[in-house]
Scaffold this motif. Sequence first.
Motif, short mmCIF file in Angstrom:
data_model
loop_
_atom_site.label_atom_id
_atom_site.label_comp_id
_atom_site.label_asym_id
_atom_site.label_seq_id
_atom_site.Cartn_x
_atom_site.Cartn_y
_atom_site.Cartn_z
N LYS A 19 -0.04 -7.26 -9.28
CA LYS A 19 -1.21 -7.04 -9.91
C LYS A 19 -1.63 -8.17 -10.96
O LYS A 19 -0.85 -9.08 -10.88
CB LYS A 19 -1.45 -6.05 -11.14
CG LYS A 19 -0.46 -4.90 -11.09
CD LYS A 19 -0.54 -3.85 -11.94
CE LYS A 19 -0.03 -2.16 -11.56
NZ LYS A 19 0.02 -1.23 -12.33
N LEU A 25 -7.41 -5.05 -17.17
CA LEU A 25 -6.90 -4.03 -16.31
C LEU A 25 -6.91 -2.94 -15.99
O LEU A 25 -6.86 -1.52 -15.64
CB LEU A 25 -6.06 -4.82 -15.07
CG LEU A 25 -5.77 -4.11 -13.62
CD1 LEU A 25 -6.38 -4.94 -12.44
CD2 LEU A 25 -4.48 -5.73 -13.04
N GLU A 29 -7.80 1.43 -14.55
CA GLU A 29 -7.20 1.60 -13.05
C GLU A 29 -7.09 3.12 -12.38
O GLU A 29 -7.15 3.95 -13.62
CB GLU A 29 -5.47 1.48 -13.68
CG GLU A 29 -5.26 0.09 -13.09
CD GLU A 29 -3.59 0.28 -13.51
OE1 GLU A 29 -3.24 0.94 -14.20
OE2 GLU A 29 -2.70 -1.20 -13.37
#
Length: 199
Positions: A19, A25, A29
Amino acid sequence: HKAPIIAIAGGLGCFEPRKPPITNLADFEDKGVEYIIKDPKIYKDKKVVISGGGDSALDWAIYLANDLAEEVTLVHRRQTFRGHPDSVQKVIDMSNDGRIKLLTDSEVIGLSGNEALNSITLKSKTEGEIIKETDHWVPLFGLTPKLGPIADWGLNLEKNAIEVDTFDYSTNVPGIYAIGDINTYPGKLKLILCGFHEA
């Protein structure tokens, strides 16, 4: 199960996607960020950004750009690719035809959106920061091994391996041994386990 001895022979562990280091982030997802393409149909008529320079990134960019996604952008931090030369040439040809937007010397550094991803921030060596609207970002940076639940067993770890005594491959937890690639000294098993002798 109850046993006086446990021998862990987990190889390199389980593999997880590598990742990128983007702070928010996890917020996106499965809400626009995917590390694997399971169902290409979800990209139908969508704007898709793929990051990576290997075969997976090249092949999926080609596939999605063939009358599936509305727009495909391939982002790579270098100018050269690691993928198969035929795939690299096909991406370059499709870029020249306007079917793939190719951004080299660039990388994704930020993500934005409300309930789902709607834009990314790119850092380009030539153009600085660029904000690009997108429905999906697929970072394809390969896989990295992880120990999974074994990491929570109270064993001494070094990087992604279990520390052992090389005399008998015992760990810091009595009765637990780690053999093969999962320990810090992978090699020949020296301990007699379960009645099997060293070959």
